[in-house]
Design a protein around this motif. Structure first.
Motif, PDB file in Angstrom:
ATOM      1  N   ILE A   1      83.727 -30.134   6.283  1.00  0.00           N
ATOM      2  CA  ILE A   1      83.291 -30.857   5.090  1.00  0.00           C
ATOM      3  C   ILE A   1      83.626 -30.023   3.866  1.00  0.00           C
ATOM      4  N   TRP A   2      84.356 -30.629   2.945  1.00  0.00           N
ATOM      5  CA  TRP A   2      84.723 -29.950   1.696  1.00  0.00           C
ATOM      6  C   TRP A   2      84.089 -30.703   0.527  1.00  0.00           C
ATOM      7  N   GLU A   3      83.225 -30.023  -0.207  1.00  0.00           N
ATOM      8  CA  GLU A   3      82.672 -30.581  -1.443  1.00  0.00           C
ATOM      9  C   GLU A   3      83.721 -30.376  -2.524  1.00  0.00           C
ATOM     10  N   VAL A   4      84.535 -31.410  -2.739  1.00  0.00           N
ATOM     11  CA  VAL A   4      85.712 -31.264  -3.591  1.00  0.00           C
ATOM     12  C   VAL A   4      85.366 -31.145  -5.068  1.00  0.00           C
ATOM     13  N   THR A   5      84.174 -31.606  -5.442  1.00  0.00           N
ATOM     14  CA  THR A   5      83.739 -31.511  -6.831  1.00  0.00           C
ATOM     15  C   THR A   5      82.225 -31.570  -6.895  1.00  0.00           C
ATOM     16  N   GLN A   6      81.685 -31.003  -7.954  1.00  0.00           N
ATOM     17  CA  GLN A   6      80.251 -31.108  -8.211  1.00  0.00           C
ATOM     18  C   GLN A   6      79.974 -32.289  -9.134  1.00  0.00           C
ATOM     19  N   ALA A   7      81.029 -32.861  -9.695  1.00  0.00           N
ATOM     20  CA  ALA A   7      80.876 -33.940 -10.669  1.00  0.00           C
ATOM     21  C   ALA A   7      80.424 -35.231  -9.998  1.00  0.00           C
ATOM     22  N   CYS A   8      79.446 -35.894 -10.597  1.00  0.00           N
ATOM     23  CA  CYS A   8      78.943 -37.168 -10.086  1.00  0.00           C
ATOM     24  C   CYS A   8      78.138 -37.833 -11.190  1.00  0.00           C
ATOM     25  N   ASP A   9      78.239 -39.156 -11.271  1.00  0.00           N
ATOM     26  CA  ASP A   9      77.506 -39.897 -12.295  1.00  0.00           C
ATOM     27  C   ASP A   9      76.134 -40.359 -11.831  1.00  0.00           C
ATOM     28  N   LEU A  10      75.832 -40.153 -10.547  1.00  0.00           N
ATOM     29  CA  LEU A  10      74.492 -40.454 -10.052  1.00  0.00           C
ATOM     30  C   LEU A  10      73.554 -39.289 -10.359  1.00  0.00           C
ATOM     31  N   ALA A  11      72.265 -39.531 -10.205  1.00  0.00           N
ATOM     32  CA  ALA A  11      71.265 -38.477 -10.383  1.00  0.00           C
ATOM     33  C   ALA A  11      70.284 -38.560  -9.221  1.00  0.00           C
ATOM     34  N   CYS A  12      70.813 -38.403  -8.017  1.00  0.00           N
ATOM     35  CA  CYS A  12      70.015 -38.571  -6.805  1.00  0.00           C
ATOM     36  C   CYS A  12      68.869 -37.562  -6.755  1.00  0.00           C
ATOM     37  N   VAL A  13      67.691 -38.059  -6.355  1.00  0.00           N
ATOM     38  CA  VAL A  13      66.499 -37.214  -6.370  1.00  0.00           C
ATOM     39  C   VAL A  13      66.573 -36.094  -5.334  1.00  0.00           C
ATOM     40  N   HIS A  14      67.472 -36.224  -4.352  1.00  0.00           N
ATOM     41  CA  HIS A  14      67.514 -35.243  -3.265  1.00  0.00           C
ATOM     42  C   HIS A  14      68.798 -34.425  -3.267  1.00  0.00           C
ATOM     43  N   CYS A  15      69.622 -34.540  -4.318  1.00  0.00           N
ATOM     44  CA  CYS A  15      70.975 -33.964  -4.306  1.00  0.00           C
ATOM     45  C   CYS A  15      70.954 -32.457  -4.054  1.00  0.00           C
ATOM     46  N   ARG A  16      71.516 -32.051  -2.922  1.00  0.00           N
ATOM     47  CA  ARG A  16      71.547 -30.621  -2.584  1.00  0.00           C
ATOM     48  C   ARG A  16      72.494 -29.868  -3.503  1.00  0.00           C
ATOM     49  N   ALA A  17      73.520 -30.601  -4.031  1.00  0.00           N
ATOM     50  CA  ALA A  17      74.547 -29.969  -4.852  1.00  0.00           C
ATOM     51  C   ALA A  17      74.151 -29.883  -6.318  1.00  0.00           C
ATOM     52  N   SER A  18      72.977 -30.441  -6.667  1.00  0.00           N
ATOM     53  CA  SER A  18      72.584 -30.520  -8.082  1.00  0.00           C
ATOM     54  C   SER A  18      73.758 -31.009  -8.927  1.00  0.00           C
ATOM     55  N   ALA A  19      74.360 -32.112  -8.485  1.00  0.00           N
ATOM     56  CA  ALA A  19      75.562 -32.646  -9.136  1.00  0.00           C
ATOM     57  C   ALA A  19      75.297 -32.974 -10.598  1.00  0.00           C
ATOM     58  N   GLN A  20      76.363 -32.951 -11.375  1.00  0.00           N
ATOM     59  CA  GLN A  20      76.294 -33.188 -12.811  1.00  0.00           C
ATOM     60  C   GLN A  20      77.496 -34.047 -13.196  1.00  0.00           C
ATOM     61  N   PRO A  21      77.504 -34.645 -14.397  1.00  0.00           N
ATOM     62  CA  PRO A  21      78.605 -35.556 -14.744  1.00  0.00           C
ATOM     63  C   PRO A  21      79.986 -34.901 -14.819  1.00  0.00           C
ATOM     64  N   ASN A  22      80.051 -33.626 -15.182  1.00  0.00           N
ATOM     65  CA  ASN A  22      81.348 -32.983 -15.411  1.00  0.00           C
ATOM     66  C   ASN A  22      81.779 -32.101 -14.249  1.00  0.00           C
TER      67      ASN A  22
END
Length: 200
Positions: A1-22
């Motif tokens: 499994i490769w996390e190709v980016t941290q960028a995401c437009d969602l704001a999931c309450v459980h996101c392990r990656a603490s994703a952000q828009p950019n």
């Protein structure tokens, strides 16, 4: 499994990656990604999953999938159910060589799922993605993460899964890391009850 980016437009309450828009500046470049795929090919792994964040936020996603297919790597993808996930994108993913598409469904209702994912419309777009993939013969997987926020809908989620044409329902349990909160973790009895229902 490769996390190709941290960028995401969602704001999931459980996101392990603490994703952000950019996108993060330390992401692998396209050339580095191609070299990683070549290393994965040498390992002869049964499946290689591209995830994030939201992989669709990477402009070189189709190129990376195509390179993986050329190298003999079976690629699956888990995009986010945002407006970036369109029928055209699903078609292009299959054309690039994607073997399986995986989306998340964390509630049997719009209210539960969309609150879980932090974006209105995510529930409907997830169902749309399943339909689009079915129409073009792209195998679908649905991932569900159970926590205190959705465990009450367990039976209804199972009924929803049984109504859909999918290759696999993959069940996860909240890991309190990233944005995941310890208070949302199931207790021991709830875990046992969930395992018993999954088994049956």
């Amino acid at each position: 499994i490769w996390e190709v980016t941290q960028a995401c437009d969602l704001a999931c309450v459980h996101c392990r990656a603490s994703a952000q828009p950019n996108r993060h500046p330390m992401e692998l470049s396209t050339n580095e990604g191609r070299r990683l795929v070549d290393q994965i090919a040498a390992l002869k792994v049964p499946v290689f999953v591209l995830t994030g964040g939201d992989p669709i936020k990477r402009p070189d996603l189709f190129e990376l999938i195509g390179h993986a297919r050329s190298a003999g790597v079976r690629v699956s993808l888990t995009p986010s159910a945002t407006p970036l996930l369109t029928r055209n994108v699903v078609v292009r993913l299959k054309e690039a060589g994607l073997a399986r598409l995986g989306v998340s469904m964390d509630g049997a209702s719009v209210e539960t799922h969309d609150v879980f994912r932090g974006m209105s419309g995510s529930f409907t777009r997830t169902l749309d993605a399943v339909q689009w993939a079915n129409e073009i013969g792209l195998p679908m997987q649905i991932n569900t993460t159970f926590s205190r926020r959705n465990i009450a809908e367990f039976d209804a989620i199972v009924a929803l899964m049984e109504s859909l044409r999918i290759a696999l329902w993959s069940v996860f349990f909240l890991v309190p890391t990233g944005r995941g909160k310890l208070n949302d973790l199931l207790n021991a009895a709830e875990f046992e009850q969930a395992f018993e229902k999954i088994y049956s």
